[in-house]
Design an enzyme around this catalytic site. Structure first.
Site, PDB file in Angstrom:
ATOM      1  N   HIS A   1       0.679  -0.823  -0.088  1.00 18.22           N
ATOM      2  CA  HIS A   1       0.407  -0.147   0.198  1.00 18.22           C
ATOM      3  C   HIS A   1       0.844   0.929  -0.197  1.00 18.22           C
ATOM      4  O   HIS A   1       2.052   0.990   0.150  1.00 18.22           O
ATOM      5  CB  HIS A   1      -1.321   0.013   1.251  1.00 18.22           C
ATOM      6  CG  HIS A   1      -0.374  -0.069   2.799  1.00 18.22           C
ATOM      7  ND1 HIS A   1       0.122  -0.849   3.530  1.00 18.22           N
ATOM      8  CD2 HIS A   1      -0.292   1.309   3.359  1.00 18.22           C
ATOM      9  CE1 HIS A   1       0.832  -1.019   4.074  1.00 18.22           C
ATOM     10  NE2 HIS A   1       0.594   0.624   4.780  1.00 18.22           N
TER      11      HIS A   1
ATOM     12  N   GLU B   1      -6.505   4.028  10.136  1.00 13.91           N
ATOM     13  CA  GLU B   1      -6.154   3.902   9.248  1.00 13.91           C
ATOM     14  C   GLU B   1      -7.516   3.367   8.486  1.00 13.91           C
ATOM     15  O   GLU B   1      -8.791   2.666   8.805  1.00 13.91           O
ATOM     16  CB  GLU B   1      -5.027   2.697   9.172  1.00 13.91           C
ATOM     17  CG  GLU B   1      -5.447   1.254   9.257  1.00 13.91           C
ATOM     18  CD  GLU B   1      -3.826   0.825   9.116  1.00 13.91           C
ATOM     19  OE1 GLU B   1      -3.118   1.004   9.373  1.00 13.91           O
ATOM     20  OE2 GLU B   1      -4.588  -0.577   8.833  1.00 13.91           O
TER      21      GLU B   1
ATOM     22  N   GLN C   1      -3.669   4.126   1.692  1.00 13.55           N
ATOM     23  CA  GLN C   1      -4.304   3.398   2.987  1.00 13.55           C
ATOM     24  C   GLN C   1      -3.808   5.412   3.798  1.00 13.55           C
ATOM     25  O   GLN C   1      -3.487   6.229   3.081  1.00 13.55           O
ATOM     26  CB  GLN C   1      -3.108   3.071   3.609  1.00 13.55           C
ATOM     27  CG  GLN C   1      -2.764   3.150   5.230  1.00 13.55           C
ATOM     28  CD  GLN C   1      -1.915   2.775   5.914  1.00 13.55           C
ATOM     29  OE1 GLN C   1      -0.606   2.868   6.073  1.00 13.55           O
ATOM     30  NE2 GLN C   1      -1.896   1.574   6.568  1.00 13.55           N
TER      31      GLN C   1
ATOM     32  N   HIS D   1       4.101   7.428   3.730  1.00 17.38           N
ATOM     33  CA  HIS D   1       5.053   5.648   3.638  1.00 17.38           C
ATOM     34  C   HIS D   1       4.673   5.056   2.390  1.00 17.38           C
ATOM     35  O   HIS D   1       3.641   5.204   1.818  1.00 17.38           O
ATOM     36  CB  HIS D   1       5.053   5.206   5.347  1.00 17.38           C
ATOM     37  CG  HIS D   1       3.985   4.532   5.800  1.00 17.38           C
ATOM     38  ND1 HIS D   1       3.058   5.115   6.568  1.00 17.38           N
ATOM     39  CD2 HIS D   1       3.104   3.257   5.425  1.00 17.38           C
ATOM     40  CE1 HIS D   1       2.375   4.076   6.768  1.00 17.38           C
ATOM     41  NE2 HIS D   1       2.594   3.040   5.760  1.00 17.38           N
TER      42      HIS D   1
ATOM     43  N   GLU E   1       7.481   0.817   5.435  1.00 20.37           N
ATOM     44  CA  GLU E   1       6.790  -0.129   5.856  1.00 20.37           C
ATOM     45  C   GLU E   1       7.121  -1.536   5.605  1.00 20.37           C
ATOM     46  O   GLU E   1       6.537  -1.542   4.286  1.00 20.37           O
ATOM     47  CB  GLU E   1       5.714   0.293   6.275  1.00 20.37           C
ATOM     48  CG  GLU E   1       5.180  -0.514   7.241  1.00 20.37           C
ATOM     49  CD  GLU E   1       3.037  -0.323   6.791  1.00 20.37           C
ATOM     50  OE1 GLU E   1       1.915   0.145   6.265  1.00 20.37           O
ATOM     51  OE2 GLU E   1       2.720  -1.230   7.948  1.00 20.37           O
TER      52      GLU E   1
HETATM   53 CO    CO Z   1       0.960   1.459   6.261  1.00 20.06          CO
END
Ligand code: CO
Length: 132
Positions: free
Chosen positions: A5, A41, A52, A76, A126
């Site tokens: 994502h 989220e 996201q 991210h 991530e």
């Molecule tokens: Co994330």
């Protein structure tokens, strides 16, 4: 590896969801409050991956501080891996600076770990090992 994502920090999840619904026709397939990360989220399905949206749960959230410093925007990129322990070991060996030395539980029950932007050209990365 693949893009799991791409995460966008938003100050109002309701407003962002409304925009993605009306402008893009996207509906979240999961909305979850993650107390340990100080975020709520929402996951918007996009082909094999997701967008996201991250809303801080309070002023102390790192995402709140991110928005305060830089405004809303790209927060991210998450890379999906089959074996997060092996991926972390390889990154450590390669000299990457890790935010999380060991995987921890993230949204959706997946195992996650963050890599410091210092060793990823300024972008927070991530790692995600999907559960189920
Ligand atoms: Co994330």
């Amino acid at each position: 590896m693949r893009i799991d994502h791409v995460a966008i920090a938003v100050s109002s999840l309701d407003d962002a969801l409304e925009t993605f619904r009306t402008v893009w026709g996207l509906e979240p397939d999961r909305v979850e409050r993650i107390e340990s990360d100080g975020v709520t989220e929402a996951m918007l399905p996009l082909g094999d991956s997701h967008l996201q949206l991250l809303e801080p749960t309070g002023a102390e959230s790192t995402v709140a501080k991110f928005i305060e410093r830089r405004g809303e925007g790209l927060h991210h990129i998450a890379i999906g891996v089959d074996d997060i322990d092996a991926a972390l070991a390889r990154l450590r060996e390669g000299g990457a600076r890790l935010v999380d030395e060991a995987p921890r539980p993230g949204g959706g029950g997946h195992r996650v770990a963050f890599v410091h932007p210092k060793t990823t050209s300024g972008v927070l990365i991530e790692l995600v090992e999907r559960h189920g």
